[in-house]
Design a protein around this motif. Structure first.
Motif, short mmCIF file in Angstrom:
data_model
loop_
_atom_site.label_atom_id
_atom_site.label_comp_id
_atom_site.label_asym_id
_atom_site.label_seq_id
_atom_site.Cartn_x
_atom_site.Cartn_y
_atom_site.Cartn_z
N ASN A 132 0.84 -1.19 0.00
CA ASN A 132 0.00 0.00 0.00
C ASN A 132 0.88 1.25 0.00
OD1 ASN A 132 0.87 0.38 2.72
ND2 ASN A 132 -0.80 -0.91 3.45
N LYS A 133 0.26 2.43 0.08
CA LYS A 133 1.03 3.68 -0.04
C LYS A 133 2.00 3.86 1.13
CE LYS A 133 -2.32 6.24 -2.81
NZ LYS A 133 -3.17 7.46 -2.92
N ILE A 134 1.58 3.47 2.33
CA ILE A 134 2.46 3.61 3.48
C ILE A 134 3.67 2.69 3.35
CG2 ILE A 134 2.64 3.29 5.99
CD1 ILE A 134 -0.26 4.09 6.23
N GLN A 135 3.43 1.46 2.90
CA GLN A 135 4.53 0.52 2.70
C GLN A 135 5.45 0.97 1.58
OE1 GLN A 135 2.09 -2.97 2.14
NE2 GLN A 135 2.55 -3.75 4.20
N LEU A 136 4.87 1.56 0.54
CA LEU A 136 5.70 2.08 -0.56
C LEU A 136 6.62 3.19 -0.06
CD1 LEU A 136 3.15 2.29 -3.53
CD2 LEU A 136 5.09 0.73 -3.31
N PHE A 137 6.08 4.01 0.84
CA PHE A 137 6.88 5.14 1.34
C PHE A 137 8.04 4.65 2.20
CE2 PHE A 137 7.71 8.34 4.67
CZ PHE A 137 8.13 9.39 3.86
N PHE A 138 7.76 3.75 3.15
CA PHE A 138 8.79 3.34 4.11
C PHE A 138 9.70 2.24 3.58
CE2 PHE A 138 5.75 5.33 7.05
CZ PHE A 138 6.62 6.14 7.78
#
Length: 310
Positions: free
Chosen positions: A211-217
């Motif tokens: 998801n977007k949070i996982q993509l960021f971190f």
């Protein structure tokens, strides 16, 4: 080895040196002013400052050698000096991370491919150009004054305002906000780094269910870690050397109860108000040591969190 052989080797070396000089003389001529500048304006003043740090010098009389007395006095008999270290460390530890968070947030926002990107990038970069100026420091003082814009804003929510920069418990945070406002320079560097991350990496991770949070971190932060490291080092060094905002907003005294007595401000007070040049030189060398140790610590920890392509 015969004398004839020695003479031949000497002639060959002389010939090689002559050819090297003839080939590179114009290059040496161009870089000679830089060498003169770095020696006359950098190396010699540094050595002079190192010598003065072991002396009692008031600029009116000849320096008197006192050995390490200045360094001993700094840590054993100068409470204002210890206060300046605490204030500066607080400014660095809180201000730099917040500034980088804000700059990265705006970089991600601008990286979405909006129209007029160059215009927005220039507009957001302006605070970094103006933030260290005397004019902006005076403006900041007015914004957080008793009748300033900040108090007018919080009055809309029935919150009583005060002269924030004169309150010992709040003064440092007005300068931290100014530090955060100067996010343009690291933002531009973050934006350049974001634009170098291949889009197919995000696509592959999304297909795998990220998801977007996982993509960021797990994608953005690791691939951007060299840029983050560079910005942390540069902004940390700049924060340690901050002077103008504290000088202007605090009236050159360090504010109420020395709440914004930055290290460089106290160094200035000792050097140019009290004329204790030997003492101030010792402070300057300790500041250099502090920055060097902090930088070395960052480089040591970088092995664990900075990821390069190789």
């Amino acid at each position: 080895m015969t004398q004839h052989t020695i003479n031949n080797n000497t002639v060959k070396r002389s010939s090689i040196a002559k050819k090297f000089w003839n080939k590179n003389k114009f290059a040496w001529a161009f870089i000679l002013p830089w060498f003169i500048g770095i020696i006359c304006l950098g190396l010699i003043p540094m050595l002079a400052s190192l010598y003065l740090s072991f002396t009692d010098f008031n600029m009116l009389e000849s320096p008197k050698w006192v050995g390490g007395a200045n360094y001993v006095k700094l840590f054993t008999d100068d409470n204002r000096y210890l206060t300046s270290i605490k204030v500066t460390l607080k400014y660095v530890i809180i201000g730099v991370p917040l500034q980088l968070i804000v700059s990265l947030s705006f970089a991600i926002l601008l990286n979405r491919g909006i129209r007029g990107l160059s215009v927005y990038r220039a507009v957001y970069y302006v605070p970094s150009l103006l933030g260290g100026s005397v004019a902006i420091a005076i403006l900041w003082r007015q914004v957080f004054g008793s009748d300033g814009l900040f108090n007018q804003f919080i009055a809309l929510f029935n919150i009583a305002g005060k002269s924030w920069y004169t309150q010992p418990e709040y003064a440092i945070y007005t300068l931290i906000l100014l530090k955060m406002w100067q996010f343009g320079s690291p933002m531009v560097i973050f934006l350049a780094g974001l634009r170098q991350i291949p889009k197919d990496i995000y696509e592959a991770a999304s297909i795998d269910g990220a998801n977007k949070i996982q993509l960021f971190f797990r994608v953005t932060i690791p691939l951007l870690s060299p840029i983050i490291f560079f910005n942390v080092v540069m902004q940390m060094i700049a924060a340690f050397q901050a002077f103008t905002p504290a000088f202007v907003i605090g009236g050159g005294t360090g504010g109420a109860l020395d709440s914004i007595l930055f290290y460089t401000l106290y160094l200035y007070i000792k050097a140019f108000q009290h004329f204790e040049m030997g003492y101030a030189s010792a402070m300057a060398w300790i500041l250099l040591t502090m920055i060097a140790l902090a930088s070395a610590l960052l480089f040591w920890t970088a092995k664990k969190w900075v990821h390069y392509e190789s």
